[in-house]
Each structure stands twice: as C-alpha cells, then as structure tokens.
Design an enzyme around this catalytic site. Structure first.
Site, PDB file in Angstrom:
ATOM      1  N   SER A  23       0.839  -1.193   0.000  1.00 32.82           N
ATOM      2  CA  SER A  23       0.000   0.000   0.000  1.00 32.82           C
ATOM      3  C   SER A  23       0.873   1.241   0.000  1.00 32.82           C
ATOM      4  O   SER A  23       2.043   1.197   0.393  1.00 32.82           O
ATOM      5  CB  SER A  23      -0.891   0.027   1.234  1.00 32.82           C
ATOM      6  OG  SER A  23      -0.124   0.338   2.395  1.00 32.82           O
ATOM      7  N   ASP A  24       0.295   2.356  -0.448  1.00 26.80           N
ATOM      8  CA  ASP A  24       0.905   3.635  -0.114  1.00 26.80           C
ATOM      9  C   ASP A  24       0.743   3.824   1.386  1.00 26.80           C
ATOM     10  O   ASP A  24      -0.062   3.141   2.034  1.00 26.80           O
ATOM     11  CB  ASP A  24       0.247   4.765  -0.908  1.00 26.80           C
ATOM     12  CG  ASP A  24       1.194   5.945  -1.101  1.00 26.80           C
ATOM     13  OD1 ASP A  24       2.144   6.095  -0.305  1.00 26.80           O
ATOM     14  OD2 ASP A  24       0.982   6.729  -2.046  1.00 26.80           O
ATOM     15  N   TRP A  25       1.492   4.759   1.939  1.00 25.35           N
ATOM     16  CA  TRP A  25       1.573   4.884   3.398  1.00 25.35           C
ATOM     17  C   TRP A  25       0.224   5.352   3.971  1.00 25.35           C
ATOM     18  O   TRP A  25      -0.269   6.426   3.629  1.00 25.35           O
ATOM     19  CB  TRP A  25       2.707   5.834   3.768  1.00 25.35           C
ATOM     20  CG  TRP A  25       4.024   5.138   3.991  1.00 25.35           C
ATOM     21  CD1 TRP A  25       4.879   5.380   5.027  1.00 25.35           C
ATOM     22  CD2 TRP A  25       4.639   4.099   3.220  1.00 25.35           C
ATOM     23  NE1 TRP A  25       5.983   4.548   4.943  1.00 25.35           N
ATOM     24  CE2 TRP A  25       5.869   3.757   3.851  1.00 25.35           C
ATOM     25  CE3 TRP A  25       4.286   3.409   2.073  1.00 25.35           C
ATOM     26  CZ2 TRP A  25       6.723   2.763   3.367  1.00 25.35           C
ATOM     27  CZ3 TRP A  25       5.144   2.432   1.572  1.00 25.35           C
ATOM     28  CH2 TRP A  25       6.337   2.116   2.221  1.00 25.35           C
ATOM     29  N   GLY A  31      -2.509   3.872   3.215  1.00 26.49           N
ATOM     30  CA  GLY A  31      -3.465   3.769   2.120  1.00 26.49           C
ATOM     31  C   GLY A  31      -4.255   2.470   2.091  1.00 26.49           C
ATOM     32  O   GLY A  31      -4.659   2.027   1.015  1.00 26.49           O
TER      33      GLY A  31
END
Length: 836
Positions: free
Chosen positions: A212-214, A216
């Site tokens: 995931s993005d941080w 996210g």
C-alpha cells in the site's frame, strides 16, 4: 499460487500469528522481522529522484538526481545509493501519466505519454534492480488526486493510465508495486480485486509484491482478498488483530493469508541474495565519478526552447553578465513532499555561473529581481551551532524546564536545567517523525532550537515560523514571532499546524552573529490522535526584505549595464509538492512583470524557467532565448552553466506539452476545483491526454510535446518500412545527419496513426524513439523495431486489445508537431490479444 522451494519451507515454519505479523510494516521504513524463523527486517526508502534513507529528521545526506520530468538516465547510480543506505526496496519510480500540469506531484512522473512513461520507467527499474535493489513502481493507478475517485472509461484506463505500468512490467519486471490512495470508479485501489488480481496478476502475470501507499489501506478482509500483500507503515491499522478476527469469522481463509505472505517471502528471498546487509548502516556516496554523472544528468535534463538570436552558447565577448531571478541564488534541487531529500551538496545556478565566468575573465553581478517563495527560504545557509559548525542545537525536556519557558517574555537570565536528550541538526526544517530517542523523550515534550544567525547582507530581514504545537522565536532574546498565545490551527501537520507567521527585524549587519532561539511546547500537538509517534514540526526561514518595485528597478538597472542577462525564474518545492495542487499555471508573485521589464531593458536576455511542469509565459514573444531547466538535482547549477557556456550542446526534448493557457489543457475544467464533483474526478477527455488532445482539437500549444532545439541542426531522410508480420511486428529505418558545425545529439521520435479505425483514435501516438550522437557532417542510420503495441487499441466492448486490418501512417519527427518523414504500412488481417 506458485512458490519457490525456499518460500514453501519458510511458509511452513510460520505460525498463523507470525504470518499475520508479516503483512504489516514495522514503523515507517521496515518490514516486521521473525527472528525465530530466520526472517530479518527489510528496509525501504523513498526515492523518485534519490534515496532519502530511513529518516525524515537528520537523515543521512543523499545525491539528488534530476526530477523525473527531466530525468533520462543514470538509474544504476540510484541503485548504488540505495546499497549505501542498506536499502532493500526503493519506493520508485513514479509512472502516473500526467493528466494536468496543475498536479502537485507532476514533477515526480516522467511524461504525459504512456509509452514514454513506461519505457523510461523500465530503464529506471532495470538499472536499480541490476544492483540487487528492488524497485517499486507506483502509484497504481489513475492517481490524479489522492483522496478522490478517478472516474474514467475502461478504454482510457487501459490505453493511458494502466499502459505505462503494463510496459514497465513487460520490459523490466519490478519486484514491488505500490497501490494508490485513490479510488477508481468508486472503489479504493487497495481493495480493488479487478485491478490488483484480475488485471495485474492474472492478465499480466505479475508475480511481485504489492504494498500500500503509506496509510493507504481502508479495509481488512477486502484488501487481503483483492491481493494487497503488505500494509505500510506499521503499526497496523487495518490488519494485525483485525485480520486475526477476520480469519476467525471466516471472512478470509488461511490460503488467502498464505498467498499474501508468500509475496513478502519472495521479496525477502531477493533481499537475502542481494548482499545488502539487514539493519545495516546508512552511508552516503560522494565521489568525483558520481558528481560528474549528476552533472551530466542535470545538463541532459535541460531543454532549449528558443534561441532566435543565437545568443547561446555564450561566447567570450560577454564580459559583463547580469544574473537575475529568485531561482538563481537558491538551488532548487527537486519538488517537495516525499521526493525531497537532504542533498549531500547542491550547486546553485549563481555559484556555477560565477565559476564559469572566472575562466573567461568575465564579471558577474546578481540581483534577485522578485521573490516567489510560498514559505521563506530556510535558515540553513545562515546558522551555526555553539561550536561554530553549520547547523543548530535541539534540546528536549519532558517537563517545562522553567515556568515561563513557552511565554513570550521568558527570563533569559535563568539557566535551563540539563535536557533529557539533545542533538544537532543542519536544517531549520525539522520533521520530528523519527531520529528522536523515544526511550528518553516523551511525545508531549518541550523543545529548544538554538543557533547563531549570521546574515550575509546588511538590511532588514524577514523571519518566518510555523510549527506543530505552541512556540516563539527570539533573536538576541527579543521576541520576533509569537505562536504561543494564539496559534492558528489550519488542519495541516495532522491537525496541529500553525499559520506561517512572519515578522520584520530591522538593521541586521552582514557577518554579525545573532542568538536565535525557538522555544516550543508540543503538549497540544501530542493530544492529536495519530497512528504513529510524532514529536512535532519546526520550520523556520529568513530572507533579506525586498520591496517588489525596488527589486525590479535594481534588476533593470543591472541588466542595462551588462552585455547579457541570465534571468532564472520558475517554481520551487513549496509550489510543486505532494499534498498540494497548483491553483493555476501562472508564475508566482511579480515574476512575469520582472521578465517583461528585463526583456525591455536588455535585448540579450536568456530566460531560464525552472519548474517540474508547465507554466504560462505571457512574455514569450519578446523573449529571444529560453531554456526549460526542470529541477536538476545536486548539480543543477553546473548542468545549467555547461549548457549556457557551450560545454554541453543541449539535446533534451519536452516530455510534456506546454499550453498557452490553463483553459487549453485537456482536463479543463474537470481538474481540481474547476467544476469537480465532490469526491469524484471525471476524466472527461478520455484517451485524449496531452498532445493527443491538442492535435484533435487543432489547438496550438505554447511548446509541443517532444520539442527541443540544439546548437546544431539535423536533417532526416531515407525512410524505409518493412511489411507487418501476422503477429504485428515490423521495423523501420531512416537517416539522421548533423548539418551544423557543432557536435550534438538528436532524439528522433516515431509516431503511428491508424487511418481506418472503427473507434476514435488520436491523430498519432508515440511508439518509439532513438537518441543519436553525431559529429558535424556525420550521418547515421537509425533502426526502430515495433510490435503489435504500435498498432492496437483497447476494444472495451469485448475487453481485449485489437489491431484492425488497414493502412497505418508512420511519422518520424523532431517533435510531435515537427514531422520530418512520413510513410504508410498495411496490416492485412485483424487480430486481437489480451495480457502482456
């Protein structure tokens, strides 16, 4: 699910709680270790244009490469930087197709064209992974604005936004991929099974890890079953105990978890064979060879857009050089946000021009002309710690060291007790997310930032401060800025950020030392509900006060006395940054007025624009000479000077169309605040992004996609095209000749048009390019091989790619508008395909 033997054995040793543990990160930059199962912790690092390492605060300096819109090579050197910091996984490259020039992260991506985007990304990935470091292609997909839903057609999704990921996976096999924050057609990417599993894994055969993005991840069982392997950062928000509960409730199966864990183990296996130590030291690389590489990359990122009077390259006759502009004195190495890092060093344009002028016995004088900062420039060049070294001291107390510590008029005669912890820093931009001894310093601490402030010019200076918490700035024990009694909460910095407050201090003397002190209580900030430890933020800046009218007048007077003026303008990391989209395409402040008045005063003016994405240029018809410099990294100054003084013949081409006005951009008015429906971004332009849109609307841009001049000239001739095979493969060749008297490099571009398509298509699409080095009078034959990707489009009714029988146009150009050669080739039979 295919597993290597080593992964099968490792998986078999793990208990279910251990497996769950592996699916979430450890802090910001590591994966969770399982020592009893011989599973160490892998290290990640941000890295679109460099390798920051594991700290926001007091990080180990790194080389800053040119930002992606200007980057063309040197990717293996980024891999070396990652190894120096013991990084196993680099969070780059960013390959989001640039839809609007207003996008705050536009500088991080390579291009508006999906083919160019994907090909450069593949080169980046191959270079980094050749060093044993995993690249992470991101942000998958349609990451236009991070917390909205990108609503678009299947055809636009496939041809424009998924295409660079598809190309890069086919040509480089990135070991990791990062999902985007946003939703696509209403569903978050991190739980979108069709995007992560059906297309990415099944259709394209991707076998790497998906993270995931941080912060996210927005679901537990949905993200697991969709195929999202790793939630970052840790501690877990959506997994951990929540995933164990979902397993008990049979919302996920153990097989689902095993599939996710296997991808983490697969990436770990690559890390183990890389030779990069686990929990190793973080170092920097700074060698003469690397500096030369950075310098070459910086000059290669510069595009010559106008040279009507052949002022460039500068000759020995120019003995009085005026350097003007807000981007001259300060080195704008990159855009802002997660892409920005602490550079090992940085050469400003003014420094490099001064050095180059010495070799020619030329005189250089500087005037700022106009200011363009959103925040005041950092204190960094003007501060020393108590030992006379660059930087400042930071001290921490867990209780107020004095009753009046955070007051606007503390008793400075009272000695402070020893702090519980202290450190030094080189910067006045302190993001205290990390780098603090959490065993000694509580979150709700008291902080003193202290340094000697030494201005480099006499006069009145403006100081600025914003922070998370409450605090005050003092100069020689006199209150300069009060943010303790009524700080403004803007919702920034996790809800506790103050307004950027400024104050003028009169009559400072160049070279004199002034005691600068910032006293902070972050108790208010510590009450914020944050998912991670955070000790607050300090950002302080200062600049000599400049009256706009007076500054322009001084610049005009200076250029009148000079043989040539170099006017360096543009944007900066405050104006192009993650988390902020530009409201318009205008240059900031009084920049346009400055340019117009300098051009009227000095005919021999070279305008240098430095920005990651396009800006409007209302003075363009009056400017005889124009360079687009982008953000050039550590060596941006030397790279620019090499082009200005003719050490390097520019060869860059624009990866973005420069529009004449915002209203001409393809997504207008559906990008940003212009007509956007709450929570949704409508991709109304469909497949007609970038130059595709300008051509179909017969709308002339300011500068076309692929455009860029040289100090020499090139001729094209002798186009030859082979027949198309039944698999859609064909090749073409043509000759390029340097007809000038200077050695140079030309980037030739191959565009294909479908003359008989059953669905609307762009007038032409970039499908190949080649860079050729030629001596004066030399010619070379260029050969380009193409395949079905050059012919096909996406048939969204039947969910497949199709190349239709018929005549295709072949166009060879120096830009998307400057077509030098044209031919035709016929595909005899229609065929379709899916997958890579």
């Amino acid at each position: 699910m295919y597993l290597f033997d080593s992964e099968i054995k490792a998986l078999a040793k793990l208990t279910t709680p251990q497996k769950v543990k592996l699916l979430t990160g450890l802090g910001w930059w590591h994966t969770e270790p399982i020592p009893e199962a011989d599973i160490p912790s892998m290290r990640f690092s941000d890295g679109p244009n460099g390798v920051r390492g594991t700290r926001f605060f007091n990080g180990v300096p790194a080389s800053s490469f040119p930002a992606s819109t200007g980057l063309g090579s040197s990717f293996d050197a980024i891999g070396d930087e990652a190894r120096a910091k013991s990084v196993h996984v680099l969070l780059a490259p960013t390959v989001n197709t640039q839809r609007s020039p207003l996008g705050g992260r536009g500088f991080e991506s390579f291009s508006e064209d999906p083919h160019l985007n994907g090909i450069i990304a593949a080169a980046y990935i191959n270079g980094v992974q050749a060093k044993g470091v995993s690249a992470t292609i991101k942000h998958y997909v349609a990451n236009d604005q991070e917390f909205e839903s990108s609503d678009l057609s299947e055809r636009a999704l496939r041809e424009i936004y998924l295409k660079p990921f598809q190309i890069a996976i086919k040509k480089s096999n990135p070991w990791a991929l990062m999902s985007a924050y946003n939703r696509v057609n209403g569903l978050h990417v991190s739980e979108n099974k069709r995007l992560l599993d059906d297309i990415l894994r099944k259709e394209w055969g991707y076998e790497g890890l998906i993270m995931s993005d941080w912060t996210g991840v927005y679901s537990t069982s949905e993200s697991i079953k969709a195929g999202l392997d790793l939630e970052m950062p840790g501690p877990s928000v959506m997994r951990g105990r929540a995933l164990e509960r979902a397993l008990i409730a049979q919302k996920v199966s153990l097989r689902d978890i095993d599939e996710r864990v296997s991808k983490v183990l697969g990436l770990l296996e690559r890390a183990k064979t890389s030779g990069i130590p686990f929990d190793g030291p973080e170092g920097s690389l700074d060698t003469p060879e690397l500096r030369q590489l950075l310098r070459m990359a910086a000059s290669d990122a510069i595009v010559l857009l106008k040279n009507d009077k052949n002022i460039l390259p500068l000759g020995n006759q120019h003995k009085k050089i005026a350097v003007i502009g807000p981007n001259a004195k300060f080195a704008m190495t990159s855009g802002g946000g997660s892409a920005k890092l602490l550079s090992t060093y940085a050469v400003s344009p003014l420094e490099a021009i001064l050095e180059a002028a010495k070799e020619r016995d030329a005189q250089v004088k500087y005037a700022v002309g106009a200011m363009t900062h959103k925040f005041l420039p950092l204190l960094d060049p003007y501060i020393q710690d108590g030992n006379g070294q660059p930087g400042a001291n930071l001290e921490f107390w867990n209780e107020a060291p004095l009753a009046d510590f955070a007051d606007t008029s503390p008793d400075f005669s009272k000695e402070l007790p020893p702090p519980v912890w202290n450190t030094s820093t080189l910067s006045s931009n302190c993001m205290l997310l990390d780098g603090i001894d959490k065993n000694k310093v509580k979150i709700d601490s008291f902080i003193r930032y202290s340094a000697k402030f030494i201005p480099d010019e006499d006069g009145d200076w403006e100081f600025g401060l914003n922070l998370a918490g409450r605090g005050n700035m003092f100069l020689d024990q006199k209150l300069v800025i009060d943010l303790s009694t009524a700080p403004f909460n803007l919702g920034a910095l996790f809800g506790a950020g103050t307004q950027d407050v400024r104050s003028l201090v009169k009559d400072l003397k160049a070279g004199q030392e002034y005691d600068l002190e910032i006293r902070i209580s972050n108790a208010d900030f510590a009450t914020q509900a944050l998912p991670f430890p955070f000790w607050g933020v300090i950002r302080a800046g200062a600049i000599k006060n400049v009256d706009g009218d007076t500054a322009i007048l001084k610049a005009v007077e200076l250029v009148k006395e000079s043989d040539v003026a170099i006017l360096i303008i543009g944007l900066n990391h405050d104006l192009e940054t993650e988390g902020f989209d530009r409201p318009n395409l205008e240059l900031p402040g009084l920049t346009n007025r400055l340019v117009s008045e300098v051009l009227r005063a000095q005919a021999n003016t070279i305008v240098v624009n430095q920005s990651g994405t396009p800006v409007t240029m209302p003075w363009i018809n009056e400017a005889p000479t124009l360079l687009q410099a982008f953000y050039g990294g550590n060596e941006l100054g030397n790279g620019l000077a090499d082009v200005l003084f003719g050490r390097v013949n520019p060869s860059g081409k624009l990866p973005l169309t420069f529009p004449k006005r915002l209203e001409d951009t393809p997504p207008f008015p559906s990008f940003g605040d212009q007509g956007q429906e709450t929570g949704k971004i409508h991709y109304n332009e469909g497949i007609f992004v970038g130059y595709r849109s300008y051509e179909i609307r017969k709308l002339a841009p300011l500068f076309a996609f692929g455009f860029g001049l040289s100090y020499t000239q090139f001729d094209y001739s002798n186009l030859r095209i082979t027949s198309i095979t039944t698999e859609g493969e064909f090749s073409l060749s043509f000759e390029v000749k340097n007809t000038g008297n200077i050695e140079g490099r030309e980037i030739s571009q191959v565009y294909i048009s479908d003359l008989q398509s059953s669905l609307p298509r762009a007038g032409k699409e970039l499908k190949g390019f080649a860079k050729t080095h030629l001596k004066p009078g030399e010619s070379k034959t260029i050969e380009v091989s193409l395949d079905r990707e050059a012919l096909g489009f996406y048939d969204d009714q039947n969910m497949r790619w199709i190349a239709e029988a018929g005549i295709f146009g072949v166009h060879i150009g120096a830009s998307s508008e400057d077509i030098r050669l044209a031919g035709k080739v016929e595909l005899e039979n229609t065929f379709t395909w899916t997958g890579l």
